[in-house]
Scaffold this motif. Structure first.
Motif, PDB file in Angstrom:
ATOM      1  N   LYS A   1      -9.647  -9.886  -3.116  1.00 32.27           N
ATOM      2  CA  LYS A   1      -8.399 -10.020  -3.864  1.00 32.27           C
ATOM      3  C   LYS A   1      -7.945  -8.707  -4.494  1.00 32.27           C
ATOM      4  CE  LYS A   1      -6.019 -13.808  -5.627  1.00 32.27           C
ATOM      5  NZ  LYS A   1      -6.058 -14.649  -4.427  1.00 32.27           N
ATOM      6  N   ARG A   2      -8.910  -8.008  -5.097  1.00 34.26           N
ATOM      7  CA  ARG A   2      -8.595  -6.766  -5.809  1.00 34.26           C
ATOM      8  C   ARG A   2      -7.971  -5.736  -4.837  1.00 34.26           C
ATOM      9  NH1 ARG A   2     -11.375  -2.262  -6.080  1.00 34.26           N
ATOM     10  NH2 ARG A   2     -13.072  -3.193  -4.911  1.00 34.26           N
ATOM     11  N   LYS A   3      -8.542  -5.664  -3.636  1.00 31.11           N
ATOM     12  CA  LYS A   3      -8.033  -4.688  -2.657  1.00 31.11           C
ATOM     13  C   LYS A   3      -6.666  -5.113  -2.109  1.00 31.11           C
ATOM     14  CE  LYS A   3     -12.608  -3.183  -1.110  1.00 31.11           C
ATOM     15  NZ  LYS A   3     -13.494  -3.161   0.074  1.00 31.11           N
ATOM     16  N   ILE A   4      -6.524  -6.416  -1.870  1.00 34.31           N
ATOM     17  CA  ILE A   4      -5.228  -6.937  -1.403  1.00 34.31           C
ATOM     18  C   ILE A   4      -4.146  -6.615  -2.444  1.00 34.31           C
ATOM     19  CG2 ILE A   4      -3.926  -9.086  -1.042  1.00 34.31           C
ATOM     20  CD1 ILE A   4      -5.536  -8.533   1.399  1.00 34.31           C
ATOM     21  N   ASN A   5      -4.472  -6.824  -3.709  1.00 31.27           N
ATOM     22  CA  ASN A   5      -3.486  -6.568  -4.773  1.00 31.27           C
ATOM     23  C   ASN A   5      -3.112  -5.092  -4.829  1.00 31.27           C
ATOM     24  OD1 ASN A   5      -3.311  -9.217  -5.487  1.00 31.27           O
ATOM     25  ND2 ASN A   5      -4.842  -9.076  -7.130  1.00 31.27           N
ATOM     26  N   LYS A   6      -4.085  -4.227  -4.569  1.00 28.01           N
ATOM     27  CA  LYS A   6      -3.818  -2.791  -4.587  1.00 28.01           C
ATOM     28  C   LYS A   6      -2.823  -2.437  -3.466  1.00 28.01           C
ATOM     29  CE  LYS A   6      -6.188   1.535  -5.058  1.00 28.01           C
ATOM     30  NZ  LYS A   6      -7.344   2.357  -4.781  1.00 28.01           N
ATOM     31  N   ALA A   7      -3.056  -2.989  -2.288  1.00 27.10           N
ATOM     32  CA  ALA A   7      -2.158  -2.728  -1.158  1.00 27.10           C
ATOM     33  C   ALA A   7      -0.776  -3.328  -1.432  1.00 27.10           C
ATOM     34  CB  ALA A   7      -2.754  -3.313   0.119  1.00 27.10           C
ATOM     35  N   ALA A   8      -0.763  -4.521  -2.049  1.00 27.90           N
ATOM     36  CA  ALA A   8       0.509  -5.191  -2.351  1.00 27.90           C
ATOM     37  C   ALA A   8       1.332  -4.345  -3.323  1.00 27.90           C
ATOM     38  CB  ALA A   8       0.244  -6.576  -2.937  1.00 27.90           C
ATOM     39  N   THR A   9       0.653  -3.689  -4.264  1.00 25.76           N
ATOM     40  CA  THR A   9       1.363  -2.837  -5.226  1.00 25.76           C
ATOM     41  C   THR A   9       2.036  -1.668  -4.514  1.00 25.76           C
ATOM     42  OG1 THR A   9      -0.277  -3.435  -6.876  1.00 25.76           O
ATOM     43  CG2 THR A   9       1.079  -1.514  -7.375  1.00 25.76           C
ATOM     44  N   VAL A  10       1.372  -1.111  -3.521  1.00 25.37           N
ATOM     45  CA  VAL A  10       1.982  -0.015  -2.752  1.00 25.37           C
ATOM     46  C   VAL A  10       3.287  -0.506  -2.115  1.00 25.37           C
ATOM     47  CG1 VAL A  10       1.693   1.575  -0.801  1.00 25.37           C
ATOM     48  CG2 VAL A  10      -0.262   1.078  -2.300  1.00 25.37           C
ATOM     49  N   LEU A  11       3.254  -1.715  -1.554  1.00 28.74           N
ATOM     50  CA  LEU A  11       4.465  -2.276  -0.928  1.00 28.74           C
ATOM     51  C   LEU A  11       5.552  -2.534  -1.972  1.00 28.74           C
ATOM     52  CD1 LEU A  11       2.779  -4.795   1.558  1.00 28.74           C
ATOM     53  CD2 LEU A  11       3.996  -2.689   2.170  1.00 28.74           C
ATOM     54  N   GLN A  12       5.153  -3.069  -3.123  1.00 31.63           N
ATOM     55  CA  GLN A  12       6.137  -3.356  -4.178  1.00 31.63           C
ATOM     56  C   GLN A  12       6.788  -2.075  -4.691  1.00 31.63           C
ATOM     57  OE1 GLN A  12       3.483  -5.446  -6.747  1.00 31.63           O
ATOM     58  NE2 GLN A  12       4.078  -7.477  -5.990  1.00 31.63           N
ATOM     59  N   ASN A  13       6.041  -0.959  -4.621  1.00 28.47           N
ATOM     60  CA  ASN A  13       6.581   0.330  -5.083  1.00 28.47           C
ATOM     61  C   ASN A  13       7.364   1.064  -3.988  1.00 28.47           C
ATOM     62  OD1 ASN A  13       5.532  -0.063  -7.614  1.00 28.47           O
ATOM     63  ND2 ASN A  13       3.629   1.034  -7.181  1.00 28.47           N
ATOM     64  N   GLY A  14       7.606   0.394  -2.869  1.00 27.99           N
ATOM     65  CA  GLY A  14       8.421   1.012  -1.819  1.00 27.99           C
ATOM     66  C   GLY A  14       7.629   1.849  -0.828  1.00 27.99           C
ATOM     67  N   GLY A  15       6.302   1.716  -0.836  1.00 33.58           N
ATOM     68  CA  GLY A  15       5.457   2.507   0.071  1.00 33.58           C
ATOM     69  C   GLY A  15       5.212   1.827   1.405  1.00 33.58           C
ATOM     70  N   THR A  16       4.457   2.524   2.258  1.00 36.08           N
ATOM     71  CA  THR A  16       4.131   2.010   3.588  1.00 36.08           C
ATOM     72  C   THR A  16       2.634   1.692   3.683  1.00 36.08           C
ATOM     73  OG1 THR A  16       4.016   4.344   4.230  1.00 36.08           O
ATOM     74  CG2 THR A  16       5.957   3.123   4.942  1.00 36.08           C
ATOM     75  N   VAL A  17       2.327   0.527   4.236  1.00 36.83           N
ATOM     76  CA  VAL A  17       0.929   0.087   4.383  1.00 36.83           C
ATOM     77  C   VAL A  17       0.720  -0.419   5.813  1.00 36.83           C
ATOM     78  CG1 VAL A  17      -0.837  -1.564   3.632  1.00 36.83           C
ATOM     79  CG2 VAL A  17       0.771  -0.609   1.955  1.00 36.83           C
ATOM     80  N   ALA A  18      -0.259   0.156   6.520  1.00 36.76           N
ATOM     81  CA  ALA A  18      -0.620  -0.366   7.847  1.00 36.76           C
ATOM     82  C   ALA A  18      -1.659  -1.466   7.652  1.00 36.76           C
ATOM     83  CB  ALA A  18      -1.168   0.745   8.726  1.00 36.76           C
ATOM     84  N   PHE A  19      -1.464  -2.581   8.359  1.00 37.14           N
ATOM     85  CA  PHE A  19      -2.363  -3.738   8.196  1.00 37.14           C
ATOM     86  C   PHE A  19      -2.579  -4.432   9.537  1.00 37.14           C
ATOM     87  CE2 PHE A  19       0.941  -7.000   8.592  1.00 37.14           C
ATOM     88  CZ  PHE A  19       2.091  -6.300   8.261  1.00 37.14           C
TER      89      PHE A  19
END
Ligand code: TXA
Ligand code: MG
Length: 355
Positions: free
Chosen positions: A18-36
Motif C-alpha cells: 500500500k505504502r509504495k502504491i500510494n507513493k506512485a499515486a502521488t506522483v500521478l496526482q502531481n502531474g508526473g509520469t509513472v510506468a506500471f
C-alpha cells in the motif's frame, strides 16, 4: 529533453504494498509520469484529465501527437466523467471482458483533453486486469492515460528491464512488477456502428467477441496491404515494434517454412549479413546459428508472451536480418501476426501448404 531523475520501485504483483502504491499515486496526482505493469504490456501513465501531465508522456516516448492514448480506469463508474454516451453494445462487453485486454472506443466528453485523443472526438478506454495497475489507478483517484511504455517505434515492454532501457531518465517513476502476462497489447474495438469492428487485434480475440455478438469484423485497413487505406486506429499506420534489423516473416506449413528460412539464411550469410532466426519449438532443430525459440506453434499464447522480448534480444545480438516463422492467424495468432508483420514492414513470404 533534459534528463529526469527516475525512481525505480519494486512492487509485488500478488500483494501490492500500500505504502509504495500510494507513493506512485502521488506522483500521478502531481502531474508526473509513472510506468506500471498491466496484464498485456507495461504502460506509461499520467493524469488523463491534465494536458500538461499527458504532454510528459508524448515527450518521454517521442510519440507523434496524432496517435491517441488509451485511458485506463479501475472502476466502471469512472467512465461517466469521460464519455458522452454509453452504447448498449458496450455494456455487455464491459461486464464480460473488464477488467481485461479489451479497449472500447466511446464518444468523448469535453473534459477529456484533446492531447489524449489526438484531436479525435472519441476516447479509448480500458480496465486492466492487473493488481498493481488497478490499485495504482484507485489510489490516484484519476483516470490514467497510458500508452505502452516503450520509446516510440520500439517493441512494447513485457519486462521492467525493457522499460528501464527505453525510459530511464525520461520519466518520474518506474514500477518493477516483474513480467507481464499476455505479451501483446489489448484489442481496440469500435462499437459505434451496427457491426463491432476490431481496429487493433489483441488479447481478447475475435472468437471471444463472437460469444457476445453474431458478427465482428476487422478494420479493412488491417486486412489489406493497401497503403492508401487509413486505419481507424491511428497507431496502426506507424512502423511499430521495430527491431533495428530488417525482418522477413515466413508463413505456411512448418516444413515449407523451415526449408525457405534455411535457404534464405544461406543467401543472406553469403552477402556477409548476420542472420537471426526466430523459430518455433517444433522446428528448432532444423536451424543453425543465431536461433531464438519464440514458443510453441500449438500454443500461440506462449509465442505472444515472448514476441517483443525476442525482438529486443535480436537487437542486442546486433543481427542484420531476422528470419521469422509465422503462425496461423486465428485466435491470439491474429494479434501476433499483426505485430510480426508490422515489425517486418509487411515483408512476408508465403511458402505454401496449410500452416
Ligand atoms: O494493452 C494495451 O492496450 C497497452 C497497455 C499499456 O494498456 N496500451 C497500449 O497503448 O498498447 P498504445 O498507446 O501503445 O496503443 C493504443 C492504440 C493505438 O493504436 C491508438 O491509435 C489506438 O489505441 N487508439 C487510441 N485512442 C483511439 C481512438 N479514439 N480511436 C481509435 N483508436 C484509438
Ligand atoms: Mg504502443
Amino acid at each position: 529533453m533534459g534528463r529526469v531523475n527516475t525512481e525505480i520501485i519494486k512492487i509485488s504483483k500478488y500483494n501490492p504494498e500500500k505504502r509504495k502504491i500510494n507513493k506512485a499515486a502521488t506522483v500521478l496526482q502531481n502531474g508526473g509520469t509513472v510506468a506500471f505493469p498491466t496484464e498485456t504490456v507495461y504502460g506509461l501513465g499520467a493524469n488523463a484529465l491534465s494536458s500538461t501531465a499527458v504532454e510528459g508522456i508524448f515527450r518521454a516516448k517521442g510519440r507523434p501527437k496524432d496517435n491517441p492514448l488509451i485511458v485506463h480506469i479501475s472502476d466502471i463508474s469512472q467512465i461517466d466523467n469521460l464519455v458522452e454516451s454509453i452504447p448498449l453494445k458496450s455494456l455487455e462487453l464491459m461486464e464480460r471482458f473488464w477488467p481485461g485486454p479489451l479497449t472500447i472506443i466511446f464518444n468523448k466528453r469535453e473534459n477529456v483533453p484533446n492531447i489524449v485523443t489526438g484531436g479525435l472526438s472519441t476516447v479509448a478506454i480500458r480496465m486492466p486486469n492487473h493488481k498493481i495497475a488497478l490499485e495504482l489507478i484507485r489510489a490516484a483517484g484519476l483516470p490514467i492515460a497510458a500508452p505502452s511504455a516503450n520509446a516510440s517505434g520500439k517493441p512494447s515492454p513485457t519486462h521492467v528491464n525493457h522499460v528501464i532501457e527505453d525510459m530511464n531518465g525520461r520519466v518520474n517513476m518506474i514500477i518493477d512488477g516483474g513480467i507481464t502476462g499476455i505479451g501483446v497489447e489489448s484489442t481496440v474495438l469500435d462499437v459505434s456502428g451496427d457491426i463491432p469492428i476490431i481496429l487493433r487485434p489483441g488479447g481478447v480475440t475475435k472468437e471471444d467477441l463472437l460469444e457476445v455478438f453474431t458478427k465482428v469484423e476487422y478494420d479493412l485497413a488491417l486486412e489489406s496491404n493497401n497503403e492508401n487505406m487509413i486505419p481507424k486506429s491511428p497507431g496502426q499506420k506507424y512502423r511499430h515494434y521495430s527491431p533495428n534489423a530488417k525482418m522477413v516473416v515466413f508463413q505456411g506449413e512448418a516444413d515449407n517454412v523451415s526449408n525457405a528460412i534455411n535457404e534464405s539464411a544461406k543467401e543472406y550469410s553469403h552477402k556477409g549479413m548476420k542472420v537471426g532466426i526466430m523459430a518455433t519449438e517444433q522446428n528448432r532443430d532444423k536451424y543453425q546459428g543465431n536461433v531464438i525459440v519464440i514458443g510453441d506453434r500449438e500454443n500461440p499464447e506462449s509465442i505472444a508472451g515472448n514476441l517483443f522480448r525476442t525482438l529486443r534480444e535480436f537487437d542486442k545480438m546486433a543481427v542484420d536480418i531476422i528470419l521469422a516463422e509465422g503462425i496461423k492467424e486465428d485466435g491470439i495468432g491474429k494479434a501476433i501476426m499483426n505485430r510480426m508483420k508490422k515489425a517486418a514492414s509487411d515483408n512476408v513470404i508465403v511458402t505454401g501448404g496449410t500452416q
